[in-house]
Enzyme design. Sequence first.
Site, PDB file in Angstrom:
ATOM      1  N   ASP A  17      33.048 -50.182  -8.400  1.00 41.16           N
ATOM      2  CA  ASP A  17      31.843 -51.009  -8.536  1.00 41.16           C
ATOM      3  C   ASP A  17      30.774 -50.572  -7.523  1.00 41.16           C
ATOM      4  O   ASP A  17      31.088 -50.296  -6.358  1.00 41.16           O
ATOM      5  CB  ASP A  17      32.224 -52.483  -8.305  1.00 41.16           C
ATOM      6  N   GLU A  71      30.697 -46.418 -10.915  1.00 40.02           N
ATOM      7  CA  GLU A  71      29.485 -47.061 -11.412  1.00 40.02           C
ATOM      8  C   GLU A  71      28.345 -46.505 -10.564  1.00 40.02           C
ATOM      9  O   GLU A  71      27.961 -47.077  -9.540  1.00 40.02           O
ATOM     10  CB  GLU A  71      29.546 -48.593 -11.271  1.00 40.02           C
TER      11      GLU A  71
HETATM   12  C1  NOJ Z   1      28.108 -54.265 -10.969  1.00 43.59           C
HETATM   13  C2  NOJ Z   1      28.911 -55.086 -11.919  1.00 43.59           C
HETATM   14  O1  NOJ Z   1      29.065 -54.362 -13.114  1.00 43.59           O
HETATM   15  C3  NOJ Z   1      28.198 -56.394 -12.077  1.00 43.59           C
HETATM   16  O2  NOJ Z   1      28.764 -57.173 -13.101  1.00 43.59           O
HETATM   17  C4  NOJ Z   1      28.217 -57.122 -10.760  1.00 43.59           C
HETATM   18  O3  NOJ Z   1      27.460 -58.309 -10.865  1.00 43.59           O
HETATM   19  C5  NOJ Z   1      27.653 -56.248  -9.650  1.00 43.59           C
HETATM   20  N1  NOJ Z   1      28.131 -54.907  -9.689  1.00 43.59           N
HETATM   21  C6  NOJ Z   1      28.046 -56.793  -8.313  1.00 43.59           C
HETATM   22  O4  NOJ Z   1      29.384 -56.565  -8.067  1.00 43.59           O
END
Ligand code: NOJ
Length: 575
Positions: A248, A312
């Site tokens: 993440d 990500e």
């Molecule tokens: C990216 C995640 O995909 C999202 O859902 C989340 O709110 C933020 N990161 C914070 O962790």
Amino acid sequence: MSHLRPPTRETDPAATATRVRPGASAAAPAGDPAARTTAPDPAWAPEALRPGWWRDGVLYQVYPRSFLDTDGDGHGDLPGVAARLPYLRRLGVSGIWMTPITASPDADWGYDVSDYLAVHPDFGTSEDARELFAQAHEQGVGVLHDVVPNHTSDRHPWFVDACSSRDARFRDFYVWADARPDGSPPNNWVSMFGGPAWRWHAPTGQYYLHNFTPRQPDLNWWDPRVRRAFRTILRHWTGLGVDGFRIDVCQAIVKDRELRDNPPATAEDRTNVRLRGQRPVYSMNRPEVHDVLRDWRALVDRHPRRPILLGETNTHDLQALSRYYGAAGAGPGSELHMAFNFRFMGQPYEAGPLRSIVAETERVLPAHAQPVWTLSNHDGSRYVTRWLGGDQRRVRGALLLLMSLRGTAMLYYGDELGLGDAPPVPLADARDPLAHGGLPGKDSRDPCRAPMPWDDAPHAGFTTGTPWLPAHDPRVTSVAAQERDPDSHLRFTTDLIALRRARPELHRAPMELPVLADGVLTLRRGPLDCHVNLSGTDVRLPGGHVLLATDRADDGTTPDALRLAPWQGAVVERR
Ligand code: NOJ
């Protein structure tokens, strides 16, 4: 709750159900979709996870809370995911990524972790997780665990301790800073969810950093103990059986040590940057993040199962994206195995912009880097709504493009059904923190997270209880309905995935992007052309043998010239 056995509510036909042979679509008589789905596939027997499953296959993002609820509490769970493995296997996916299943008070639905080693009780137990991973492997499906290293929950014991005093044991696990002389926050950083990224903590007289909600304090990756703690977390989950990690906010975990102000946004910046008024130069994308990723890569590479790392990587600079793969050296890269390329889904659904992103990606990514593409995820409007305005006639063209790009394709649950966003949830019932304001222009994510429509039972067969979010209306579509319909999007997606397997050049071969007609996007790989007509008018293209077409009546035909109506597409073997 007890989650001992998978449920008996499995609506899918038995695991022995027949399915399309790779390439069978192409050989089937034109206009007879039923004929395409009768041949058993001997190569599809249960098997251990194949090496390269993530490289050659199609991955599938499961939002576990919305997938299938087996104990009637209204929240999807791990036995629900296990129960649907036969469905995923029939579809042909070779791996799943599950959004966080770890313990959390759910201020941001799992992205605020309160215990990195425990399974959230809504989802089940660690034993359920182990069981799911084992069952997935038996069926040849890999599992990616979502790890959240940028921040914890404010209820995490580390943060609770950190708040107890300035010299608490875990104080430096987080980013604390003094106020400026006028009492304002230490710098100008803004939260990704809107407003200042700093929250004043009166009892200890300092601000703490939160790049998301104030209930998600950022970790301080300059403290070596944080780095050690995450090595333990990665080892824990590989020990339980996961095959890799989705990381993440991968690009943001290390912050500028001096907490310098971010520079202002300019008119040339993309909307998301302009919305926040600043370029996140010091609050994220720091060069030191690469040290962490190299360390993690060395760790997973030492494990006999060779788990993979999927980032990500929310950067729109493709040069920066390519650096997340690390140096190639003699073999594969030294950092991430795959870094999400969000530029693609961020384009309008038009041939020109999509072609230029694909071309730039091909040019910029080093040879060892495996691109990963997606159309939708749990953070924004689904492609069917965002790109296609809900027009079902356009769904297959978009899927065809996704699956014909070089690299790995990631489906979001329901993409294979042509699922759009669910209707907006009234504010009083909203679940997403973003529904309650925050960043202007950033909408609630509830509509893209609605429960999967399985069949026409109450709540679309998702739960026997009250669903945590209203389910999609199964009268519009459902898995059961599409499984019955030989000409459904689901059948199309299944055949498309099978075609990728049968003709690996579709996702492996170097790509050319010839412009054969205005408004048509053509992805050429060796003898195969994937065309999608985004022009809004009929087009005529060179003919060939049609391996798979959005209009299934064309499958297996060999026209001299290919006619494509607006939004239609085909994979053609040139003569
Ligand atoms: C990216 C995640 O995909 C999202 O859902 C989340 O709110 C933020 N990161 C914070 O962790």
